[in-house]
Design an enzyme around this catalytic site. Structure first.
Site, PDB file in Angstrom:
ATOM      1  N   SER A   1       0.843  -1.200   0.000  1.00  0.00           N
ATOM      2  CA  SER A   1       0.000   0.000   0.000  1.00  0.00           C
ATOM      3  C   SER A   1       0.882   1.256   0.000  1.00  0.00           C
ATOM      4  CB  SER A   1      -0.959  -0.069   1.194  1.00  0.00           C
ATOM      5  OG  SER A   1      -2.049   0.781   1.002  1.00  0.00           O
TER       6      SER A   1
ATOM      7  N   ASP B   1     -10.427  -3.714  -5.175  1.00  0.00           N
ATOM      8  CA  ASP B   1      -9.984  -2.730  -4.195  1.00  0.00           C
ATOM      9  C   ASP B   1     -10.976  -1.576  -4.111  1.00  0.00           C
ATOM     10  OD1 ASP B   1      -8.513  -0.974  -2.585  1.00  0.00           O
ATOM     11  OD2 ASP B   1      -6.613  -1.504  -3.540  1.00  0.00           O
TER      12      ASP B   1
ATOM     13  N   HIS C   1      -8.430  -4.774  -1.123  1.00  0.00           N
ATOM     14  CA  HIS C   1      -7.145  -4.187  -0.771  1.00  0.00           C
ATOM     15  C   HIS C   1      -6.350  -5.079   0.190  1.00  0.00           C
ATOM     16  CE1 HIS C   1      -4.342  -0.924  -0.580  1.00  0.00           C
ATOM     17  NE2 HIS C   1      -4.443  -0.817   0.720  1.00  0.00           N
TER      18      HIS C   1
END
Ligand SMILES: *[C@@H]1O[C@H](CO)[C@@H](O)[C@H](O)[C@H]1NC(C)=O
Ligand SMILES: *[C@@H]1O[C@H](CO)[C@@H](O)[C@H](O)[C@H]1NC(C)=O
Ligand SMILES: *[C@@H]1O[C@H](CO)[C@@H](O)[C@H](O)[C@H]1NC(C)=O
Ligand SMILES: *[C@@H]1O[C@H](CO)[C@@H](O)[C@H](O)[C@H]1NC(C)=O
Ligand SMILES: *[C@@H]1O[C@H](CO)[C@@H](O)[C@H](O)[C@H]1NC(C)=O
Length: 335
Positions: A116, A239, A295
């Site tokens: 991330s 996501d 995610h």
């Protein structure tokens, strides 16, 4: 203080058990390079999920030395630093730590994984410092083209909502840009053209610089990216945390209403090669991959594949460091 903090809390996977801490020699031929990992928002370097990833890397390529990047030895403070701080200063600190690390500083090169926001920060590391140099950089669900929106707070989380309101109103103030980490990769754009706003170009403390979007281009940034062996960007198909998720592939949402996306290869940043991405692509070093799920939904299977494909042993014997950095792996993949 638990402010804008629910933005993209990276989800940790399975728990691992304890690990040894044998330090392998990294000078032998056919030894895998050390692996550095930068975790995401809301995580800390000592988290069990991260230790598990490290163990899996070592199991897949035995003898891999793994270092989890941290801004503080205290895990709680390291977690806080994922939300609060000046990213420029945080990155400088990481550069210092790696350049003087007793093992990493002696390595001819390292491999890197960014989870991330850790992904764009590691890219920043490559561009600004790259000592020790990164051979293969793999990012998962990162915000390479920034975020266009901050994620919504839970309906009754008044503290979060208050903070969000403040953050939105004052995004471009010095106060917010020097303190709130996600604000430093927020990228405001014209909702019908996707072009960045002047406020972003002028005030973004991190992303506008690291993406070489200002008039004056930093040629070192482009040279360092082009010098990678592989830059692998993973996108999570479902996501909903990163807005827009295509930021994971460095794409730009051209029209936020319709969701039309301009892929990286069609963008000026690529065509004029502000960042060396085109040069890297031309030698087969730019890899776009997609994986199912939301995610940071990472499976063992996926991680093992990545470790095998990109972090395997490099034949060092009789090779110069530069050759090794540039050594060809498997071919480039299309979108
Ligand atoms: C890596 O795995 C080996 C066994 O293959 C083990 O002896 C060593 O302690 C592990 N190193 C780390 C850092 O976990
Ligand atoms: C962040 O830190 C750098 C380095 O100290 C400094 O030059 C910059 O002005 C800071 N950013 C903001 C928005 O204050
Ligand atoms: C967005 O771009 C369009 C097309 O170039 C332009 O007409 C419009 O004024 C822009 N909007 C803003 C807020 O700048
Ligand atoms: C953006 O998408 C909306 C909805 O599809 C459309 O009405 C609008 O014309 C588009 N804007 C541009 C500049 O293409
Ligand atoms: C990207 O550019 C190619 C040609 O350069 C064009 O064929 C394609 O339609 C473009 N795609 C998008 C989504 O803009």
């Amino acid at each position: 203080m638990y402010l804008p903090v629910r933005l993209f809390v990276s989800i940790l996977f399975l728990l691992g058990s304890g690990s040894g801490s044998t330090i392998p020699s990294i000078t032998k031929p056919s030894q895998p390079l050390p692996l550095i990992i930068w975790h995401g928002l809301g995580d800390n370097y000592a988290a069990e999920g991260l230790a598990y990833v490290g163990e899996l890397a070592n199991e897949t390529n035995p003898g891999t030395y793994v270092y989890n990047i941290r801004l503080d030895e205290d895990p709680g403070s390291d977690r806080t630093a994922t939300f609060f701080g000046n990213v420029t200063e945080q990155l400088a600190q990481v550069c210092d730590t790696l350049a003087t690390h007793p093992i990493l500083s002696l390595a001819p090169a390292v491999n890197a994984i960014g989870f991330s926001q850790g992904g764009q920060f590691l890219r920043g590391y490559v561009e600004r410092c790259n000592n020790p140099p990164v051979r293969n950089l793999v990012t998962f669900g990162s915000q390479h083209n920034g975020i266009a929106d901050f994620q919504a707070c839970a309906p009754t989380d008044w503290l979060c909502k208050g903070a969000m309101a403040l953050l939105k109103v004052n995004t471009w103030s010095n106060y917010v840009q020097s303190r709130l980490v996600p604000a430093q990769y927020y990228r405001s754009c014209n909702i019908s053209t996707g072009e960045p706003t002047p406020e972003y170009i002028e005030n973004s403390n991190f992303l506008a610089d690291i993406n070489n979007e200002r008039v004056l281009k930093n040629t070192k940034y482009a040279a360092n990216i082009a010098g990678l062996n592989k830059f692998v960007m993973y996108l999570f198909r479902d996501d909903t945390t990163v807005i827009p998720k295509e930021s994971g592939w460095f794409a730009q949402v051209t029209n936020l209403t319709s969701g039309v996306v301009t892929p990286l290869r069609n963008r000026t940043i690529y065509k004029e090669d502000w960042l060396g991405l085109k040069k890297l692509d031309e030698k087969g070093g730019l890899v776009f991959r997609e994986t199912e799920g939301g995610h940071m939904k990472l499976s063992d299977e996926l991680l093992i594949k990545v470790f095998k494909d990109f972090f395997g042993p490099v034949e060092e014997k009789g090779k110069k460091v530069e050759d090794m950095l540039m050594q060809d792996g498997e071919g480039s993949e299309e979108l």
